[in-house]
Design an enzyme around this catalytic site. Structure first.
Site, PDB file in Angstrom:
ATOM      1  N   GLU A   1       0.866  -1.188   0.000  1.00 19.26           N
ATOM      2  CA  GLU A   1       0.000   0.000   0.000  1.00 19.26           C
ATOM      3  C   GLU A   1       0.909   1.247   0.000  1.00 19.26           C
ATOM      4  O   GLU A   1       2.080   1.177   0.340  1.00 19.26           O
ATOM      5  CB  GLU A   1      -0.931  -0.007   1.207  1.00 19.26           C
ATOM      6  CG  GLU A   1      -0.267  -0.156   2.533  1.00 19.26           C
ATOM      7  CD  GLU A   1       0.544   1.082   2.945  1.00 19.26           C
ATOM      8  OE1 GLU A   1       1.592   0.906   3.559  1.00 19.26           O
ATOM      9  OE2 GLU A   1       0.130   2.210   2.606  1.00 19.26           O
TER      10      GLU A   1
ATOM     11  N   LEU B   1      -0.327   4.367   1.350  1.00 19.43           N
ATOM     12  CA  LEU B   1      -1.181   5.355   2.020  1.00 19.43           C
ATOM     13  C   LEU B   1      -0.325   6.316   2.838  1.00 19.43           C
ATOM     14  O   LEU B   1       0.548   5.892   3.582  1.00 19.43           O
ATOM     15  CB  LEU B   1      -2.163   4.651   2.964  1.00 19.43           C
ATOM     16  CG  LEU B   1      -2.997   3.494   2.387  1.00 19.43           C
ATOM     17  CD1 LEU B   1      -3.981   3.003   3.431  1.00 19.43           C
ATOM     18  CD2 LEU B   1      -3.695   3.911   1.114  1.00 19.43           C
TER      19      LEU B   1
ATOM     20  N   GLU C   1      -0.132   8.934   5.913  1.00 17.61           N
ATOM     21  CA  GLU C   1      -0.909   9.318   7.096  1.00 17.61           C
ATOM     22  C   GLU C   1      -1.424  10.738   6.893  1.00 17.61           C
ATOM     23  O   GLU C   1      -0.742  11.582   6.332  1.00 17.61           O
ATOM     24  CB  GLU C   1      -0.037   9.247   8.356  1.00 17.61           C
ATOM     25  CG  GLU C   1       0.215   7.811   8.787  1.00 17.61           C
ATOM     26  CD  GLU C   1       0.835   7.720  10.177  1.00 17.61           C
ATOM     27  OE1 GLU C   1       1.708   6.866  10.353  1.00 17.61           O
ATOM     28  OE2 GLU C   1       0.444   8.513  11.057  1.00 17.61           O
TER      29      GLU C   1
ATOM     30  N   ALA D   1      12.021  21.586   1.938  1.00 19.00           N
ATOM     31  CA  ALA D   1      13.114  21.474   2.923  1.00 19.00           C
ATOM     32  C   ALA D   1      12.538  21.791   4.295  1.00 19.00           C
ATOM     33  O   ALA D   1      11.551  22.531   4.413  1.00 19.00           O
ATOM     34  CB  ALA D   1      14.219  22.467   2.577  1.00 19.00           C
TER      35      ALA D   1
ATOM     36  N   GLY E   1      10.173  12.145   9.192  1.00 18.25           N
ATOM     37  CA  GLY E   1       9.987  11.217  10.316  1.00 18.25           C
ATOM     38  C   GLY E   1       8.872  10.253   9.940  1.00 18.25           C
ATOM     39  O   GLY E   1       8.677   9.980   8.758  1.00 18.25           O
TER      40      GLY E   1
ATOM     41  N   CYS F   1       7.221   5.144   8.626  1.00 17.05           N
ATOM     42  CA  CYS F   1       7.587   4.428   7.393  1.00 17.05           C
ATOM     43  C   CYS F   1       8.972   4.757   6.860  1.00 17.05           C
ATOM     44  O   CYS F   1       9.827   3.885   6.756  1.00 17.05           O
ATOM     45  CB  CYS F   1       6.536   4.690   6.324  1.00 17.05           C
ATOM     46  SG  CYS F   1       4.967   3.978   6.755  1.00 17.05           S
TER      47      CYS F   1
ATOM     48  N   LYS G   1      11.962   3.650   9.010  1.00 14.57           N
ATOM     49  CA  LYS G   1      11.944   2.176   9.155  1.00 14.57           C
ATOM     50  C   LYS G   1      12.291   1.515   7.827  1.00 14.57           C
ATOM     51  O   LYS G   1      13.136   0.617   7.753  1.00 14.57           O
ATOM     52  CB  LYS G   1      10.545   1.738   9.622  1.00 14.57           C
ATOM     53  CG  LYS G   1      10.267   0.249   9.542  1.00 14.57           C
ATOM     54  CD  LYS G   1       8.902  -0.137  10.064  1.00 14.57           C
ATOM     55  CE  LYS G   1       7.761   0.198   9.157  1.00 14.57           C
ATOM     56  NZ  LYS G   1       7.618  -0.701   7.990  1.00 14.57           N
TER      57      LYS G   1
ATOM     58  N   ARG H   1       5.495   9.054  16.011  1.00 14.63           N
ATOM     59  CA  ARG H   1       6.583   8.098  15.747  1.00 14.63           C
ATOM     60  C   ARG H   1       7.701   8.721  14.904  1.00 14.63           C
ATOM     61  O   ARG H   1       7.446   9.307  13.864  1.00 14.63           O
ATOM     62  CB  ARG H   1       6.039   6.836  15.055  1.00 14.63           C
ATOM     63  CG  ARG H   1       5.233   5.945  15.992  1.00 14.63           C
ATOM     64  CD  ARG H   1       4.641   4.754  15.275  1.00 14.63           C
ATOM     65  NE  ARG H   1       3.552   5.157  14.392  1.00 14.63           N
ATOM     66  CZ  ARG H   1       2.850   4.288  13.667  1.00 14.63           C
ATOM     67  NH1 ARG H   1       3.148   2.999  13.700  1.00 14.63           N
ATOM     68  NH2 ARG H   1       1.861   4.699  12.889  1.00 14.63           N
TER      69      ARG H   1
HETATM   70  C1  UDX Z   1       4.901   7.719   3.616  1.00 16.38           C
HETATM   71  C2  UDX Z   1       4.673   7.534   2.116  1.00 16.38           C
HETATM   72  O1  UDX Z   1       4.355   8.796   1.533  1.00 16.38           O
HETATM   73  C3  UDX Z   1       3.505   6.570   1.896  1.00 16.38           C
HETATM   74  O2  UDX Z   1       3.335   6.341   0.519  1.00 16.38           O
HETATM   75  C4  UDX Z   1       3.818   5.256   2.616  1.00 16.38           C
HETATM   76  O3  UDX Z   1       2.742   4.354   2.467  1.00 16.38           O
HETATM   77  C5  UDX Z   1       4.056   5.501   4.100  1.00 16.38           C
HETATM   78  O4  UDX Z   1       5.111   6.461   4.278  1.00 16.38           O
HETATM   79  P1  UDX Z   1       3.834   9.069   5.583  1.00 16.38           P
HETATM   80  O5  UDX Z   1       5.027   8.554   6.342  1.00 16.38           O
HETATM   81  O6  UDX Z   1       2.488   8.932   6.189  1.00 16.38           O
HETATM   82  O7  UDX Z   1       3.762   8.320   4.136  1.00 16.38           O
HETATM   83  O8  UDX Z   1       4.071  10.614   5.372  1.00 16.38           O
HETATM   84  P2  UDX Z   1       4.630  11.493   4.188  1.00 16.38           P
HETATM   85  O9  UDX Z   1       3.599  12.474   3.829  1.00 16.38           O
HETATM   86  O10 UDX Z   1       5.210  10.660   3.137  1.00 16.38           O
HETATM   87  O11 UDX Z   1       5.830  12.293   4.903  1.00 16.38           O
HETATM   88  C6  UDX Z   1       6.907  11.556   5.472  1.00 16.38           C
HETATM   89  C7  UDX Z   1       7.832  12.549   6.155  1.00 16.38           C
HETATM   90  O12 UDX Z   1       8.467  13.373   5.176  1.00 16.38           O
HETATM   91  C8  UDX Z   1       7.102  13.490   7.113  1.00 16.38           C
HETATM   92  O13 UDX Z   1       7.883  13.640   8.309  1.00 16.38           O
HETATM   93  C9  UDX Z   1       7.071  14.813   6.355  1.00 16.38           C
HETATM   94  O14 UDX Z   1       7.107  15.936   7.244  1.00 16.38           O
HETATM   95  C10 UDX Z   1       8.369  14.744   5.559  1.00 16.38           C
HETATM   96  N1  UDX Z   1       8.344  15.555   4.347  1.00 16.38           N
HETATM   97  C11 UDX Z   1       7.458  15.237   3.358  1.00 16.38           C
HETATM   98  C12 UDX Z   1       9.229  16.613   4.210  1.00 16.38           C
HETATM   99  O15 UDX Z   1      10.022  16.899   5.110  1.00 16.38           O
HETATM  100  N2  UDX Z   1       9.220  17.348   3.066  1.00 16.38           N
HETATM  101  C13 UDX Z   1       8.343  17.076   2.054  1.00 16.38           C
HETATM  102  O16 UDX Z   1       8.352  17.785   1.043  1.00 16.38           O
HETATM  103  C14 UDX Z   1       7.428  15.989   2.207  1.00 16.38           C
END
Ligand code: UDX
Length: 443
Positions: free
Chosen positions: A153, A155, A157, A260, A265, A268, A271, A337
Site C-alpha cells: 500500500e 497510504l 498518514e 526542505a 519522520g 515508514c 523504518k 513516531r
Molecule cells: C509515507 C509515504 O508517503 C507513503 O506512501 C507510505 O505508504 C508511508 O510512508 P507518511 O510517512 O504517512 O507516508 O508521510 P509522508 O507524507 O510521506 O511524509 C513523510 C515525512 O516526510 C514526514 O515527516 C514529512 O514531514 C516529511 N516531508 C514530506 C518533508 O520533510 N518534506 C516534504 O516535502 C514531504
C-alpha cells in the site's frame, strides 16, 4: 465480496473501511482486544480525516464487523488481506513475527475448518504489509496450499482514506501461474473504485515487495536532497523556496516532496530505509545513496538544533525556555513516531533548555511521554505555550500555525525570536515586524 482484513492499524482499518465504502462485506480482525472493543463501539484507534464518519456509517450499515477471534470470521471470507505491522528489530532487520503468527493461525484454522465444515475457506492471502523482498516466496514454500499475493500500500498518514479510494496504482505481485486469476480477483475487489485498467500493475512477488521500498526511498531522497541544498543556500544566500519553485516546474521533477525542513519522520520512511539497507547488506550490496539519505536526514535536524543552541549561547541566555509548536511527524496526524520534533526536544534537553510544547492533536500522548520530565511542559493552547519563553520553534507545519498572527505571537514571547523549521512564515514580513527570524535555506 466477503473480505477479511487482519490488522486494524493505519493500513488495515483504513483499507477495511474503504472496502466497506465500496460495497464489500468486510471483517476486520486484530489481536488487540481493546482496540477491537473500541472499534465495535465506533471509536477509532487512529486519527485520519473522514475515518470516524466512515466507521460510524458502516457499523450502522452492518457491512463491517470487528472481531479479535479469527476463527469466527475466517471461513466466511473469500479473500484475506494481511495489514499487520512489520517493525524493525534492534538490528534494523524487519521483524515478521506478527505476520508469521497470523499466517500460522490461518493455516491451523483452515485445516480444522476444511476437516469440519464444507464452507469454502479462503485460500488467497494478500500481503499488504511492507515486507522484505522474498517474504512472499518464503510463505509460499511454507504454506503450499495457500496463494500469496503481494500488494503493497502507499497510504500517507493524514490522507490515507483519500489515497486508498484514489490509488495511483494497484500493484499485484503474483506467482506467474496465477497472474490471470489474480488480475481478475483484483478487478472484482476494486470494481467499485472505478480504477482505470492501466493502473493495475502486475509483476512478480519480489519486484512487488521491492516497489514499496523503492517508492519510499525515492520520496525520502527528494526530501533529503532539498534539505542538503538548503544548507548550501544558508551559506551562499540563495533561497530554497525559490529553488523549489525553479525545480518543480520541470515536469520530470514535479512539485511534491520538495519541502526542505527539519527532516522526515514517521513510521515508514526511517523504518523502510533502515530495513532495505539491512536487506541489501545481507545481499552484500552497500547502498551508498540510501545511507546518505538517512545521514542527511539526521544532519538536517542536528543543524537546526544547533542553530537554536548557538543563538542562545551568543545571546548569553542561561537555561533558555523555548516554545515548540508542532510535535507530530507531519500535520493532520496524531502520530509522534520518529517525529523530528521529538529528536529536537531530546537535543535541547541535553543542553539544559526548558521546553513548552503545543501540538493540535498530540497533547495527550505528549503529556504521557514527558510526565516525568520536569523541564518540559505541555500546553493545550498555542499562545499560552508561548508565554514567558525566549523563542518560538516551528517543528511541524500545521495550518493552525500558518494562520497564526505574528503580531500576537510577539506579544506573548519574552523576545521576538522565531526558529521556523518548516518555512511557514515569510522572512521579509518577519523582519518588518521586528523578529529575529531563522528559517531553512533562506536568509
Ligand atoms: C509515507 C509515504 O508517503 C507513503 O506512501 C507510505 O505508504 C508511508 O510512508 P507518511 O510517512 O504517512 O507516508 O508521510 P509522508 O507524507 O510521506 O511524509 C513523510 C515525512 O516526510 C514526514 O515527516 C514529512 O514531514 C516529511 N516531508 C514530506 C518533508 O520533510 N518534506 C516534504 O516535502 C514531504
Amino acid at each position: 465480496m466477503k473480505i477479511l482484513l487482519i490488522g486494524a492499524g493505519n493500513i488495515g482499518l483504513v483499507t477495511a473501511l474503504c472496502f466497506a465504502e465500496k460495497g464489500h462485506q468486510v471483517f476486520c480482525v486484530d489481536i488487540d482486544q481493546t482496540k477491537i472493543g473500541k472499534l465495535k463501539s465506533g471509536v477509532a484507534s487512529i486519527f485520519e480525516p473522514e475515518l470516524d464518519f466512515l466507521l460510524k456509517s458502516h457499523l450502522k450499515l452492518g457491512n463491517i464487523q470487528f472481531s479479535s477471534q479469527l476463527e469466527s470470521v475466517l471461513n466466511q471470507s473469500e479473500v484475506i488481506f494481511l495489514a499487520i505491522g512489520t517493525p524493525n528489530d534492534s538490528t534494523g532487520q524487519v521483524d515478521l513475527t506478527a505476520v508469521d503468527n497470523a499466517v500460522a493461525d490461518i493455516a491451523r484454522l483452515c485445516t480444522t475448518a476444511t476437516n469440519t465444515s464444507s464452507a469454502k475457506v479462503a485460500k488467497t492471502i494478500i500481503i499488504k504489509s511492507t515486507a522484505p523482498p522474498g517474504t512472499n516466496k518464503k510463505f509460499t514454500e511454507k504454506y503450499p496450499n495457500f496463494k500469496f499475493i503481494s500488494s503493497p500500500e502507499f497510504l500517507r498518514e493524514g490522507s490515507a482514506i483519500y489515497d486508498c479510494l484514489n490509488p495511483d496504482r494497484i500493484i499485484i505481485g503474483s506467482h506467474p501461474e496465477h497472474a490471470n486469476d489474480d488480475l481478475k480477483l483484483f478487478k472484482s475487489i476494486y470494481e467499485q473504485f472505478e480504477i482505470s485498467e492501466n493502473k493495475f500493475i502486475q509483476m512478480d512477488t519480489v519486484t512487488s515487495e521491492m516497489t514499496k521500498y523503492a517508492a519510499n526511498i525515492f520520496l525520502a531522497a527528494r526530501v533529503s536532497l532539498m534539505n542538503e541544498f538548503s544548507r548550501v543556500c544558508e551559506r551562499n544566500g540563495a533561497d530554497i523556496e525559490l529553488l523549489k519553485k525553479g525545480l518543480s516546474l520541470d515536469h520530470r521533477i514535479g512539485n511534491e516532496f520538495l519541502n526542505a525542513g527539519i527532516g522526515y519522520g514517521g513510521s515508514c520512511f526511517p523504518k523502510d530505509l533502515e530495513a532495505f539497507n539491512s536487506y541489501a547488506t545481507g545481499l552484500n550490496e552497500n547502498l551508498k545513496i540510501t545511507n546518505a539519505i538517512r545521514k542527511t536526514n539526521d544532519l538536517q535536524l542536528a543543524n537546526f538544533g544547533f542553530k537554536i543552541v548557538a543563538y542562545h549561547k551568543a545571546a548569553n541566555i542561561q537555561n533558555p525556555t523555548i516554545c515548540i509548536w508542532g510535535a507530530t511527524f507531519k500535520p493532520d496526524t496524531d502520530d509522534l513516531r520518529e517525529a523530528p520534533a521529538l529528536k529536537l526536544v531530546a537535543l535541547l534537553l541535553n543542553r539544559s533548555f526548558n521546553l513548552h510544547i503545543y501540538d493540535p492533536k498530540a497533547e495527550g500522548a505528549l503529556t504521557d511521554l514527558f510526565k516525568d520530565q520536569p523541564n518540559v511542559k505541555i500546553f493545550k493552547n498555542s499562545y499560552e505555550a508561548l508565554d514567558g519563553t525566549d523563542a518560538l520553534v516551528i517543528a511541524t507545519e500545521w495550518n493552525e500555525f500558518k494562520s497564526a498572527n505574528p503580531t500576537e505571537i510577539k506579544k506573548h514571547l519574552k523576545a521576538p525570536v522565531i526558529f521556523d523549521g518548516r518555512n511557514i512564515f515569510s522572512p521579509p514580513q518577519m523582519r518588518e515586524l521586528g523578529f529575529q527570524y531563522f528559517s531553512i535555506g533562506r536568509q
